[in-house]
Design a protein around this motif. Structure first.
Motif, PDB file in Angstrom:
ATOM      1  N   ASN A  70      64.884  64.815  26.977  1.00 12.62           N
ATOM      2  CA  ASN A  70      64.750  63.236  27.106  1.00 12.62           C
ATOM      3  C   ASN A  70      63.356  62.854  27.433  1.00 12.62           C
ATOM      4  OD1 ASN A  70      67.365  62.984  26.485  1.00 12.62           O
ATOM      5  ND2 ASN A  70      68.154  62.717  28.309  1.00 12.62           N
ATOM      6  N   MET A 107      63.475  47.186  20.919  1.00 13.12           N
ATOM      7  CA  MET A 107      64.996  46.985  21.137  1.00 13.12           C
ATOM      8  C   MET A 107      65.606  45.891  20.330  1.00 13.12           C
ATOM      9  SD  MET A 107      64.889  47.610  25.429  1.00 13.12           S
ATOM     10  CE  MET A 107      66.655  47.487  25.301  1.00 13.12           C
ATOM     11  N   SER A 110      65.820  47.368  16.785  1.00 17.85           N
ATOM     12  CA  SER A 110      66.828  48.234  16.676  1.00 17.85           C
ATOM     13  C   SER A 110      68.223  47.596  16.767  1.00 17.85           C
ATOM     14  CB  SER A 110      66.444  49.348  17.728  1.00 17.85           C
ATOM     15  OG  SER A 110      65.087  49.889  17.738  1.00 17.85           O
ATOM     16  N   GLY A 187      75.730  59.067  25.583  1.00 15.91           N
ATOM     17  CA  GLY A 187      74.632  58.417  24.582  1.00 15.91           C
ATOM     18  C   GLY A 187      73.670  57.457  25.287  1.00 15.91           C
ATOM     19  N   LEU A 188      74.604  56.490  25.774  1.00 12.84           N
ATOM     20  CA  LEU A 188      73.971  55.378  26.324  1.00 12.84           C
ATOM     21  C   LEU A 188      73.272  55.702  27.471  1.00 12.84           C
ATOM     22  CD1 LEU A 188      77.029  52.605  25.869  1.00 12.84           C
ATOM     23  CD2 LEU A 188      74.644  52.834  24.418  1.00 12.84           C
ATOM     24  N   GLN A 190      71.425  58.351  27.883  1.00 11.19           N
ATOM     25  CA  GLN A 190      70.392  59.053  27.439  1.00 11.19           C
ATOM     26  C   GLN A 190      69.386  58.109  26.929  1.00 11.19           C
ATOM     27  OE1 GLN A 190      71.519  62.079  24.610  1.00 11.19           O
ATOM     28  NE2 GLN A 190      72.509  63.465  26.313  1.00 11.19           N
ATOM     29  N   LEU A 191      69.980  56.982  26.345  1.00 13.14           N
ATOM     30  CA  LEU A 191      69.045  56.055  25.742  1.00 13.14           C
ATOM     31  C   LEU A 191      68.447  55.288  26.666  1.00 13.14           C
ATOM     32  CD1 LEU A 191      68.140  54.694  23.210  1.00 13.14           C
ATOM     33  CD2 LEU A 191      69.949  53.198  23.101  1.00 13.14           C
ATOM     34  N   VAL A 194      65.547  57.629  28.144  1.00 18.50           N
ATOM     35  CA  VAL A 194      64.514  57.632  27.528  1.00 18.50           C
ATOM     36  C   VAL A 194      63.670  56.326  27.510  1.00 18.50           C
ATOM     37  CG1 VAL A 194      63.596  57.732  24.942  1.00 18.50           C
ATOM     38  CG2 VAL A 194      65.574  59.263  25.961  1.00 18.50           C
ATOM     39  N   ALA A 195      64.284  55.208  27.468  1.00 17.04           N
ATOM     40  CA  ALA A 195      63.516  53.993  27.553  1.00 17.04           C
ATOM     41  C   ALA A 195      62.989  53.830  29.113  1.00 17.04           C
ATOM     42  CB  ALA A 195      64.804  52.664  27.344  1.00 17.04           C
ATOM     43  N   SER A 198      60.089  56.186  29.003  1.00 16.96           N
ATOM     44  CA  SER A 198      58.972  55.611  27.963  1.00 16.96           C
ATOM     45  C   SER A 198      58.002  54.472  28.440  1.00 16.96           C
ATOM     46  CB  SER A 198      59.504  55.195  26.694  1.00 16.96           C
ATOM     47  OG  SER A 198      60.296  56.518  26.043  1.00 16.96           O
TER      48      SER A 198
END
Length: 425
Positions: A70, A107, A110, A187-188, A190-191, A194-195, A198
């Motif tokens: 990540n 975001m 997406s 998954g949420l 991990q997202l 990452v956000a 970043s």
């Protein structure tokens, strides 16, 4: 020799006084009287400590593999938006606010794309479920006509409802709902991870570079900053060139789908543009599968036209569009790009496939700055073909081979024969 009286007296005096000459130390640190060397316990403890540290490090690395992946994704995403954030910061905006605005834009785009695509898929699934009895009746009629059978839809439905396969499938699906929910929540998370990373990498980019350079000598600092700049240029150039090609691909496929009167043409065009560009190698064909499926529900011939257009556009993109757009941003050979995608997929899965090309482009550009190059010799084996004006041409070689065929007259044979005749006369 026999000992003399003086040496014998000296030996008796030394033994009488209780003193013996000093013994030499053991050679090579060997133990005396069979005792363990002093360094052996410490060496064993050190070896055990190293093994324990290796096992602990290996366990910690395997436990943190997901977090490290990540962070790697977040780092490349931050490199991709670095030019936009730096441009906004150079105009007087705070760097944190600039990074926040860029992330909000990404975001929103997406989320809008996922929402539109989800609505299209849900609508198609509902239509498929509603029209399933008609499809089933048409299949049953075709089977009864060609195979002389007497199948009925009611009998098939009752057989399916009473089958063990359906009962096991329902049970497995019920137990799998929790697994799917856990995967969605993971998954949420991990997202979100990452956000956040970043955002921090993009907002605190200068501070991060200062922290890294503060522990390096000045010569190494220049190399690190140069590598960072190359990575930003290559990653950002890759993302922006792919975005431009996605726009062109989306417009082209929108024109085709709109001409064929395929429903949801704008959403399908956006799907084709994004998936075909950001999933390497097989993205174009994977992206074209959904428009083909929806076009097939309208007319089977429309699906064939979509397939032909996808194949032709892929060739146009590979040989005309992509070399012109990526020659200044990601200048790597297609074979190298394909191999890097395979290697990245083998190492990190889908994540490795996405970041393989910008990573290889960055490495190639960084190594190219330190590899000394020389002028290539002027040789046909290097250029792959003869240059114009060098060596005999194709027509000249053909005439030479024709003249050398068996039974052909050599140039000048007739003239020599007539000359000999005149001389003899």
């Amino acid at each position: 020799m026999a000992p003399t009286d003086e040496t014998g007296q000296a030996a008796q005096q030394s033994s009488a006084s209780g003193t013996t000459p000093p013994a030499r130390p053991p050679v090579g640190g060997a133990a005396t009287n069979g005792r363990m060397p002093r360094w052996l316990p410490r060496a064993m403890v050190l070896a055990l400590a190293l093994v324990a540290a290796f096992q602990l490090g290996s366990w910690a690395f395997h436990q943190l593999t997901g977090l490290l992946i990540n962070i790697l994704i977040a780092f490349f995403l931050a490199l991709a938006i670095e030019p936009a954030v730096s441009w906004m910061a150079s105009r007087g905006m705070r760097r944190g606010l600039a990074a926040f605005i860029v992330f909000i834009g990404v975001m929103v785009v997406s989320a809008g794309f996922v929402t539109l695509l989800g609505s299209v898929l849900a609508d198609q699934i509902i239509k498929l479920i509603e029209g399933f009895p008609e499809y089933l009746d048409s299949v049953i009629n075709w089977i009864n006509t060609h195979f002389k059978t007497d199948l009925k839809r009611v009998d098939i439905q009752e057989g399916l409802l009473r089958s063990d396969w359906l009962r096991n499938y329902v049970q497995n699906s019920a137990t799998g709902v929790l697994d799917v929910s856990a995967q969605v929540i993971g998954g949420l998370f991990q997202l979100l991870t990452v956000a956040l990373f970043s955002f921090y990498f993009a907002a605190d980019g200068p501070r991060l570079r200062r922290a890294i350079c503060s522990v390096l000598p000045p010569a190494r600092q220049a190399e690190v900053l140069r590598a960072w700049e190359i990575a930003v240029n290559k990653t950002g150039g890759y993302i922006y060139s792919r975005g431009l090609m996605a726009l062109i691909s989306g417009v082209a496929h929108f024109v085709l789908l709109q001409a064929l009167d395929v429903p949801y043409a704008p959403v399908l065009a956006v799907w084709v543009g994004l998936v075909s560009q950001f999933i390497p190698t097989i993205g174009t064909y994977l992206a074209g599968a959904l428009p083909m499926l929806i076009a097939f529900t309208v007319d089977p011939w429309y699906a064939l036209w979509v397939l032909i257009f996808v194949v032709i556009y892929q060739q146009f993109e590979n040989y005309v569009l992509q070399p012109k757009l990526t020659s200044k941003t990601v200048d790597i050979h297609p074979a190298v790009a394909f191999g890097s995608v395979i290697a990245g997929t083998a190492l990190l899965g889908a994540v490795g496939a996405l970041i393989a090309i910008p990573a290889i482009a960055t490495l190639q550009a960084f190594l190219g700055a330190y590899v000394k190059r020389y002028d290539v010799t002027d040789d046909p084996r290097v250029h792959g073909h003869r240059r114009r004006g060098e060596g005999p041409g194709l027509l000249t070689r053909a005439r030479t081979l024709w003249a050398r065929r068996p039974g052909a007259e050599r140039p000048g044979d007739g003239g020599s024969g007539s000359g000999s005749g005149e001389n003899s006369s």
